[in-house]
Design a protein around this motif. Structure first.
Motif, mmCIF file in Angstrom:
data_model
loop_
_atom_site.group_PDB
_atom_site.id
_atom_site.type_symbol
_atom_site.label_atom_id
_atom_site.label_comp_id
_atom_site.label_asym_id
_atom_site.label_seq_id
_atom_site.Cartn_x
_atom_site.Cartn_y
_atom_site.Cartn_z
ATOM 1 N N ASN A 155 -6.159 -6.023 4.237
ATOM 2 C CA ASN A 155 -6.982 -4.800 4.272
ATOM 3 C C ASN A 155 -7.857 -4.459 3.007
ATOM 4 O OD1 ASN A 155 -7.389 -2.269 5.690
ATOM 5 N ND2 ASN A 155 -6.264 -1.370 4.470
ATOM 6 N N SER A 156 -7.146 -4.918 2.011
ATOM 7 C CA SER A 156 -8.103 -4.650 0.555
ATOM 8 C C SER A 156 -9.098 -5.597 0.870
ATOM 9 C CB SER A 156 -6.985 -5.105 -0.697
ATOM 10 O OG SER A 156 -5.803 -4.280 -0.699
ATOM 11 N N SER A 157 -9.066 -6.696 1.006
ATOM 12 C CA SER A 157 -10.360 -7.494 1.472
ATOM 13 C C SER A 157 -11.357 -7.190 2.158
ATOM 14 C CB SER A 157 -9.816 -9.014 1.941
ATOM 15 O OG SER A 157 -9.551 -8.915 3.170
ATOM 16 N N LEU A 158 -11.062 -6.377 3.214
ATOM 17 C CA LEU A 158 -12.139 -5.533 4.109
ATOM 18 C C LEU A 158 -13.052 -4.283 3.496
ATOM 19 C CD1 LEU A 158 -10.123 -5.954 7.492
ATOM 20 C CD2 LEU A 158 -11.864 -7.636 6.601
ATOM 21 N N ILE A 159 -12.093 -3.869 2.328
ATOM 22 C CA ILE A 159 -12.891 -2.511 2.038
ATOM 23 C C ILE A 159 -13.281 -2.614 0.606
ATOM 24 C CG2 ILE A 159 -12.493 -0.101 1.692
ATOM 25 C CD1 ILE A 159 -9.878 -0.523 3.451
ATOM 26 N N PRO A 160 -14.672 -2.996 0.277
ATOM 27 C CA PRO A 160 -15.005 -3.053 -0.954
ATOM 28 C C PRO A 160 -15.019 -1.980 -1.754
ATOM 29 C CG PRO A 160 -16.651 -3.926 0.497
ATOM 30 C CD PRO A 160 -15.549 -3.196 1.450
ATOM 31 N N GLY A 161 -14.843 -1.903 -3.092
ATOM 32 C CA GLY A 161 -14.738 -1.099 -4.051
ATOM 33 C C GLY A 161 -13.099 -0.102 -4.043
ATOM 34 N N VAL A 162 -12.393 -0.591 -3.130
ATOM 35 C CA VAL A 162 -11.020 -0.079 -3.119
ATOM 36 C C VAL A 162 -10.062 -0.832 -4.218
ATOM 37 C CG1 VAL A 162 -9.007 0.502 -1.938
ATOM 38 C CG2 VAL A 162 -11.153 1.034 -0.844
ATOM 39 N N ASP A 163 -9.455 -0.032 -5.362
ATOM 40 C CA ASP A 163 -8.651 -0.752 -5.972
ATOM 41 C C ASP A 163 -7.326 -1.142 -5.516
ATOM 42 O OD1 ASP A 163 -6.920 -1.633 -8.162
ATOM 43 O OD2 ASP A 163 -7.152 0.301 -9.373
ATOM 44 N N LYS A 164 -7.071 -2.548 -5.267
ATOM 45 C CA LYS A 164 -5.896 -3.035 -4.654
ATOM 46 C C LYS A 164 -4.526 -2.510 -5.187
ATOM 47 C CE LYS A 164 -4.928 -7.337 -4.963
ATOM 48 N NZ LYS A 164 -5.016 -9.129 -4.713
ATOM 49 N N ASP A 165 -4.664 -2.339 -6.436
ATOM 50 C CA ASP A 165 -3.252 -1.924 -7.130
ATOM 51 C C ASP A 165 -3.070 -0.196 -6.690
ATOM 52 O OD1 ASP A 165 -2.861 -4.229 -8.542
ATOM 53 O OD2 ASP A 165 -4.084 -3.411 -10.307
ATOM 54 N N LYS A 166 -4.177 0.266 -5.916
ATOM 55 C CA LYS A 166 -4.002 1.754 -5.588
ATOM 56 C C LYS A 166 -3.757 1.702 -3.866
ATOM 57 C CE LYS A 166 -3.215 4.707 -7.282
ATOM 58 N NZ LYS A 166 -1.816 5.134 -7.788
ATOM 59 N N THR A 167 -3.497 0.565 -3.316
ATOM 60 C CA THR A 167 -3.275 0.642 -1.802
ATOM 61 C C THR A 167 -1.804 -0.068 -1.811
ATOM 62 O OG1 THR A 167 -3.977 -1.734 -1.749
ATOM 63 C CG2 THR A 167 -5.639 -0.149 -1.601
ATOM 64 N N LEU A 168 -1.323 0.650 -0.407
ATOM 65 C CA LEU A 168 0.219 0.202 -0.228
ATOM 66 C C LEU A 168 0.271 -0.871 0.698
ATOM 67 C CD1 LEU A 168 1.481 3.754 -0.091
ATOM 68 C CD2 LEU A 168 1.812 2.268 -1.759
ATOM 69 N N GLY A 169 -0.592 -0.742 1.742
ATOM 70 C CA GLY A 169 -0.588 -1.825 2.791
ATOM 71 C C GLY A 169 -0.118 -1.302 4.038
ATOM 72 N N VAL A 170 -0.282 -0.055 4.582
ATOM 73 C CA VAL A 170 0.325 0.463 5.580
ATOM 74 C C VAL A 170 -0.780 0.457 6.541
ATOM 75 C CG1 VAL A 170 1.249 2.660 6.508
ATOM 76 C CG2 VAL A 170 1.661 2.073 3.964
ATOM 77 N N ARG A 171 -0.452 0.079 7.681
ATOM 78 C CA ARG A 171 -1.306 0.147 8.796
ATOM 79 C C ARG A 171 -1.729 1.370 9.334
ATOM 80 N NH1 ARG A 171 -1.358 -5.090 11.154
ATOM 81 N NH2 ARG A 171 0.138 -6.589 10.163
ATOM 82 N N VAL A 172 -2.993 1.747 9.936
ATOM 83 C CA VAL A 172 -3.567 2.988 9.978
ATOM 84 C C VAL A 172 -2.912 3.839 11.317
ATOM 85 C CG1 VAL A 172 -5.586 4.166 11.159
ATOM 86 C CG2 VAL A 172 -6.146 2.347 9.341
ATOM 87 N N PRO A 173 -2.207 2.975 12.122
ATOM 88 C CA PRO A 173 -1.468 3.943 13.309
ATOM 89 C C PRO A 173 -0.147 4.465 12.405
ATOM 90 C CG PRO A 173 -2.374 1.720 14.136
ATOM 91 C CD PRO A 173 -2.697 1.707 12.821
ATOM 92 N N TYR B 57 -2.937 7.292 -3.833
ATOM 93 C CA TYR B 57 -3.147 5.821 -3.218
ATOM 94 C C TYR B 57 -4.144 5.997 -2.072
ATOM 95 C CZ TYR B 57 1.016 3.789 -5.477
ATOM 96 O OH TYR B 57 1.861 3.217 -6.453
ATOM 97 N N TYR B 58 -4.832 4.548 -1.746
ATOM 98 C CA TYR B 58 -5.647 4.919 -0.743
ATOM 99 C C TYR B 58 -4.960 5.368 0.714
ATOM 100 C CZ TYR B 58 -7.812 2.295 3.453
ATOM 101 O OH TYR B 58 -8.595 2.504 4.478
ATOM 102 N N GLU B 59 -3.724 5.063 1.119
ATOM 103 C CA GLU B 59 -3.317 5.669 2.073
ATOM 104 C C GLU B 59 -3.081 6.997 2.019
ATOM 105 O OE1 GLU B 59 -2.337 1.186 2.183
ATOM 106 O OE2 GLU B 59 -2.331 2.751 0.767
ATOM 107 N N GLU B 60 -2.851 7.695 0.876
ATOM 108 C CA GLU B 60 -2.720 9.130 0.643
ATOM 109 C C GLU B 60 -4.001 9.845 0.955
ATOM 110 O OE1 GLU B 60 0.517 10.287 -2.263
ATOM 111 O OE2 GLU B 60 -0.905 8.888 -3.377
ATOM 112 N N VAL B 61 -4.990 9.340 0.564
ATOM 113 C CA VAL B 61 -6.450 9.868 0.711
ATOM 114 C C VAL B 61 -6.428 10.074 2.303
ATOM 115 C CG1 VAL B 61 -8.876 9.979 0.409
ATOM 116 C CG2 VAL B 61 -7.326 9.197 -1.355
#
Length: 243
Positions: free
Chosen positions: A21-39, A76-80
């Protein structure tokens, strides 16, 4: 409440999906993502929206989005994403929801948050809210900030490409002049959907020379990628691409 929600999200995280998922979203800090699927984020958000959602939104609004901000640990990205989903799902009147939306928009800094948020604003489909939302989104289409423009455009795409609004939507898309990549791509995406639903009206836009070369070509590309457009139409439209 934020701590409880964050704990739930971390339990749902997948390391492999985080990398993908991090590779698909330019500009998102991978360290601030968790890796939770959207559903799964949406399921968590809907559950939160049935609880003390006001407290949760207050806590999230008061957390910084970037590291080093004032107010606590950066989100985190998922929190936003969850914050936007709760805004869309919680029970409240339209005016109050628009107030939350207005405060959330500055947090949109990537296409995924923007597009998911716009799609989840189902209140925009209710007849009693149509004009209110329509009026609300207009200033964003001419904003100087790239993701403000994308927000207004994708909100139109998600809820207003219909018989009643198509002429106005096409006119508005012709008028978007932001040079940002994600703003232009949103216009191209919107016009491609307009073509699928209203091909004759939309093709006039592609023939009248009002679009810049990038938007013109990306619109045609996205139309040609659609399974709902005939081979003959795709061939004809391909002749309208510019060099």
């Amino acid at each position: 409440m934020r701590e409880e929600i964050l704990r739930e999200l971390k339990e749902l995280a997948e390391s492999d999906y985080k990398e993908f998922n991090s590779s698909l979203i330019p500009g998102v800090d991978k360290d601030k993502t968790l890796g939770v699927r959207v559903p799964l984020v949406r399921k968590t958000a809907k559950k939160a929206a049935r609880k003390d959602w006001e407290k949760l939104l207050s806590e999230l609004e008061n957390c910084p989005q970037e590291a080093g901000g004032v107010g606590g640990t950066a989100l985190y990205y998922e929190e936003v994403m969850l914050q936007g989903m709760v805004i869309g799902a919680a029970k409240m009147d339209a005016e109050r929801r628009l107030s939350y939306i207005e405060r959330f928009i500055p947090r949109i800094d990537n296409w995924a948050i923007c597009d998911t948020f716009c799609g989840d604003l189902k209140f925009a489909d209710k007849e009693e809210n149509r004009q209110l939302v329509w009026n609300f989104l207009q200033p964003y289409l001419s904003d100087e900030r790239e993701f403000f423009v994308r927000f207004g455009t994708v909100l139109l795409l998600s809820h207003f490409v219909d018989e009643e609004h198509i002429d106005s939507v096409l006119r508005l898309m012709e008028g978007v002049r932001h040079e940002g990549y994600y703003a232009k791509m949103a216009v191209a995406w919107t016009l491609s959907v307009c073509y699928v639903k209203f091909p004759e009206k939309t093709e006039k836009i592609l023939r009248n020379g009002s679009l810049d070369n990038f938007t013109q070509n990306k619109t045609i590309q996205k139309i040609r990628e659609s399974y709902r457009v005939s081979k003959e139409d795709k061939q004809r439209l391909n002749l309208l691409k510019r060099k």
